[in-house]
Design a protein around this motif. Structure first.
Motif, PDB file in Angstrom:
ATOM      1  N   TRP A  37      -9.789   3.608  -5.574  1.00 38.39           N
ATOM      2  CA  TRP A  37      -8.847   4.063  -4.555  1.00 38.39           C
ATOM      3  C   TRP A  37      -7.544   4.474  -5.224  1.00 38.39           C
ATOM      4  O   TRP A  37      -7.078   3.833  -6.170  1.00 38.39           O
ATOM      5  CB  TRP A  37      -8.580   2.973  -3.540  1.00 38.39           C
ATOM      6  CG  TRP A  37      -9.728   2.723  -2.603  1.00 38.39           C
ATOM      7  CD1 TRP A  37     -11.000   3.215  -2.696  1.00 38.39           C
ATOM      8  CD2 TRP A  37      -9.711   1.899  -1.452  1.00 38.39           C
ATOM      9  NE1 TRP A  37     -11.770   2.745  -1.673  1.00 38.39           N
ATOM     10  CE2 TRP A  37     -11.005   1.931  -0.886  1.00 38.39           C
ATOM     11  CE3 TRP A  37      -8.748   1.123  -0.842  1.00 38.39           C
ATOM     12  CZ2 TRP A  37     -11.341   1.237   0.266  1.00 38.39           C
ATOM     13  CZ3 TRP A  37      -9.080   0.438   0.299  1.00 38.39           C
ATOM     14  CH2 TRP A  37     -10.362   0.492   0.849  1.00 38.39           C
ATOM     15  N   VAL A  50      -2.584   5.095   0.652  1.00 36.76           N
ATOM     16  CA  VAL A  50      -3.810   4.648  -0.006  1.00 36.76           C
ATOM     17  C   VAL A  50      -4.937   5.607   0.385  1.00 36.76           C
ATOM     18  O   VAL A  50      -5.146   5.871   1.575  1.00 36.76           O
ATOM     19  CB  VAL A  50      -4.170   3.210   0.401  1.00 36.76           C
ATOM     20  CG1 VAL A  50      -5.389   2.716  -0.365  1.00 36.76           C
ATOM     21  CG2 VAL A  50      -2.986   2.277   0.196  1.00 36.76           C
ATOM     22  N   ASP A  52      -9.107   6.714  -0.305  1.00 33.78           N
ATOM     23  CA  ASP A  52     -10.382   6.234  -0.850  1.00 33.78           C
ATOM     24  C   ASP A  52     -11.003   7.264  -1.792  1.00 33.78           C
ATOM     25  O   ASP A  52     -10.427   8.318  -2.053  1.00 33.78           O
ATOM     26  CB  ASP A  52     -11.343   5.831   0.271  1.00 33.78           C
ATOM     27  CG  ASP A  52     -11.840   6.997   1.116  1.00 33.78           C
ATOM     28  OD1 ASP A  52     -11.674   8.177   0.729  1.00 33.78           O
ATOM     29  OD2 ASP A  52     -12.421   6.724   2.191  1.00 33.78           O
ATOM     30  N   THR A  53     -12.190   6.981  -2.288  1.00 40.45           N
ATOM     31  CA  THR A  53     -12.835   7.833  -3.282  1.00 40.45           C
ATOM     32  C   THR A  53     -13.326   9.164  -2.718  1.00 40.45           C
ATOM     33  O   THR A  53     -13.684  10.065  -3.473  1.00 40.45           O
ATOM     34  CB  THR A  53     -14.027   7.102  -3.937  1.00 40.45           C
ATOM     35  OG1 THR A  53     -14.940   6.722  -2.908  1.00 40.45           O
ATOM     36  CG2 THR A  53     -13.566   5.880  -4.701  1.00 40.45           C
ATOM     37  N   VAL A  58      -6.860   5.687   3.704  1.00 42.39           N
ATOM     38  CA  VAL A  58      -7.237   4.341   4.122  1.00 42.39           C
ATOM     39  C   VAL A  58      -6.103   3.719   4.914  1.00 42.39           C
ATOM     40  O   VAL A  58      -6.322   3.041   5.913  1.00 42.39           O
ATOM     41  CB  VAL A  58      -7.571   3.460   2.881  1.00 42.39           C
ATOM     42  CG1 VAL A  58      -7.829   2.033   3.284  1.00 42.39           C
ATOM     43  CG2 VAL A  58      -8.745   4.048   2.127  1.00 42.39           C
TER      44      VAL A  58
END
Length: 65
Positions: A37, A50, A52-53, A58
Motif C-alpha cells: 500500500w 492511503v 492499495d495495490t 483505502v
C-alpha cells in the motif's frame, strides 16, 4: 554494454488533470508498507492518503486544523 530495463505502470496518481482524492497540493513524502500500500503525505492539505495495490483509495488520515 548498458542493460536496458522497463518498469510497468501499475497505476497513476496526481497530475494536472487529477480530480477528487488523487489531486495533491504539496507531496512531502511517500512510502509503502509490507502489503504494498502506498502512503502519500500531502503537506498542503495536511493529510496522508492511503492507496492499495490496485490504485484505489483505502482512506485518508488527518485534516487541516
Amino acid at each position: 554494454m548498458p542493460l536496458g530495463w522497463t518498469a510497468p505502470v501499475v497505476y497513476t496518481l496526481g497530475g494536472a488533470d487529477a480530480t477528487d482524492w488523487s489531486a495533491f497540493g504539496e507531496v512531502s513524502g511517500v512510502g509503502f508498507d509490507a502489503r504494498g500500500w502506498l502512503y502519500v503525505l500531502d503537506g498542503q492539505a495536511r493529510r496522508v492518503t492511503v492507496v492499495d495495490t490496485l490504485g484505489e483509495r483505502v482512506g485518508t488520515v488527518g485534516a487541516p486544523g
